[in-house]
Design a protein around this motif. Structure first.
Motif, short mmCIF file in Angstrom:
data_model
loop_
_atom_site.label_atom_id
_atom_site.label_comp_id
_atom_site.label_asym_id
_atom_site.label_seq_id
_atom_site.Cartn_x
_atom_site.Cartn_y
_atom_site.Cartn_z
N PRO A 22 0.63 -1.37 0.14
CA PRO A 22 0.10 0.01 -0.04
C PRO A 22 0.66 1.22 -0.01
O PRO A 22 0.37 2.39 -0.42
CB PRO A 22 -0.84 -0.17 1.41
N SER A 23 1.98 1.04 0.23
CA SER A 23 2.74 2.29 0.32
C SER A 23 3.61 2.80 -1.13
O SER A 23 4.52 3.44 -1.15
CB SER A 23 4.10 2.32 1.26
N ILE A 24 3.04 2.02 -2.14
CA ILE A 24 3.51 2.32 -3.38
C ILE A 24 3.36 3.62 -3.76
O ILE A 24 4.27 4.09 -4.65
CB ILE A 24 2.47 1.15 -4.42
N ASP A 25 2.59 4.43 -3.44
CA ASP A 25 2.68 5.80 -3.69
C ASP A 25 3.68 6.70 -3.36
O ASP A 25 3.88 7.85 -3.60
CB ASP A 25 1.49 6.42 -3.27
N THR A 26 4.56 6.15 -2.41
CA THR A 26 5.80 6.64 -2.24
C THR A 26 7.17 6.63 -2.99
O THR A 26 7.96 7.10 -2.96
CB THR A 26 6.24 6.25 -0.71
N VAL A 27 6.75 5.60 -3.99
CA VAL A 27 7.90 5.49 -5.08
C VAL A 27 7.41 5.47 -6.70
O VAL A 27 8.18 6.12 -7.41
CB VAL A 27 8.64 4.06 -4.85
N TYR A 28 6.01 5.39 -6.75
CA TYR A 28 5.45 5.60 -8.12
C TYR A 28 4.43 6.62 -8.15
O TYR A 28 3.69 6.94 -7.29
CB TYR A 28 4.60 4.49 -8.48
N ALA A 29 4.58 7.50 -9.18
CA ALA A 29 3.78 8.54 -9.54
C ALA A 29 2.27 8.19 -9.90
O ALA A 29 2.46 6.90 -10.35
CB ALA A 29 4.37 9.70 -10.47
N PRO A 30 1.36 9.01 -9.53
CA PRO A 30 -0.29 8.27 -9.63
C PRO A 30 -0.14 7.60 -11.25
O PRO A 30 -0.88 6.81 -11.29
CB PRO A 30 -0.74 9.37 -9.55
N ASP A 31 0.42 8.15 -12.38
CA ASP A 31 0.25 7.87 -13.78
C ASP A 31 1.40 7.20 -14.38
O ASP A 31 1.58 7.22 -15.45
CB ASP A 31 -0.14 9.18 -14.42
N ALA A 32 2.07 6.45 -13.41
CA ALA A 32 3.37 6.19 -13.75
C ALA A 32 3.14 4.96 -14.75
O ALA A 32 2.02 4.18 -14.78
CB ALA A 32 3.95 5.28 -12.57
N HIS A 33 4.01 4.48 -15.57
CA HIS A 33 4.01 3.23 -16.62
C HIS A 33 5.00 2.33 -15.99
O HIS A 33 6.11 2.62 -15.59
CB HIS A 33 4.33 3.77 -17.82
N PHE A 34 4.67 1.07 -16.11
CA PHE A 34 5.34 -0.09 -15.73
C PHE A 34 5.46 -1.22 -16.97
O PHE A 34 4.19 -1.62 -17.38
CB PHE A 34 4.94 -0.86 -14.40
N ALA A 35 6.55 -1.69 -17.17
CA ALA A 35 6.60 -2.84 -18.21
C ALA A 35 7.54 -3.74 -17.95
O ALA A 35 8.59 -3.32 -17.38
CB ALA A 35 6.68 -2.33 -19.71
N ASP A 36 7.40 -5.12 -18.17
CA ASP A 36 8.38 -6.10 -17.92
C ASP A 36 8.08 -7.10 -19.31
O ASP A 36 7.03 -6.98 -19.82
CB ASP A 36 8.46 -6.77 -16.71
N PRO A 37 8.66 -8.43 -19.14
CA PRO A 37 8.31 -9.20 -20.42
C PRO A 37 6.72 -9.72 -20.34
O PRO A 37 6.25 -10.30 -21.18
CB PRO A 37 9.28 -10.48 -20.09
N PHE A 38 6.02 -9.40 -19.34
CA PHE A 38 4.79 -10.05 -19.21
C PHE A 38 3.73 -9.22 -18.73
O PHE A 38 2.43 -9.21 -19.02
CB PHE A 38 4.60 -11.05 -18.04
#
Length: 145
Positions: A22-38
């Motif tokens: 739940p503390s994800i908002d301390t490292v990612y911006a609200p509109d962040a993009h994430f991509a990995d092989p899946f």
């Protein structure tokens, strides 16, 4: 500032559990993009879902930050990821290319790791084919002829 912020981000990944997610908002911006092989997702809910899915499907997954660096808004983390899937332990290295905003939050996160070597090659019939193909394409002696 970049080094201190990267250490904070790295520490968050190393301590990541279902309880700390739940503390994800301390490292990612609200509109962040994430991509990995899946995965390829935008926004905190999508990114949080990727990590929640990881915890639901893997046993004791954990990141270990090996190296980090950056300049300006561009940063990278080199990590080792370990855990188990259906009782079978795994351990592999990968890297994350990050772009941070002016507050030091991640706005773009691209993971680089080899799913063929770490997942597909462990599937009985498919793995044998992929290992043979890898040997044939290798520049090592005995590769393509």
């Amino acid at each position: 500032m970049m080094n201190a912020r990267l250490q904070e981000i790295g520490a968050w990944f190393e301590a990541l559990t279902p309880q700390t997610l739940p503390s994800i908002d301390t490292v990612y911006a609200p509109d962040a993009h994430f991509a990995d092989p899946f995965n390829d997702v935008h926004g905190l809910p999508g990114i949080a879902h990727v990590y929640a899915h990881m915890f639901q499907n893997l046993e004791q997954p954990r990141f270990h930050i090996l190296r980090q660096g950056g300049q300006g808004v561009d940063a990278f983390l080199v990590w080792r990821f370990d855990g188990a899937l259906r009782g079978h332990a795994f351990d592999f290295e990968g890297a994350s290319a990050l772009v941070l905003d002016s507050q030091g939050l991640i706005i773009d996160h691209q993971d680089y790791w080899d799913p063929a070597a770490h997942i597909y090659e462990r599937i009985p019939m498919l793995g044998a084919v992929l290992r043979r193909l890898r040997r044939k394409l290798s520049a090592r002696q005995g590769g393509m002829r």
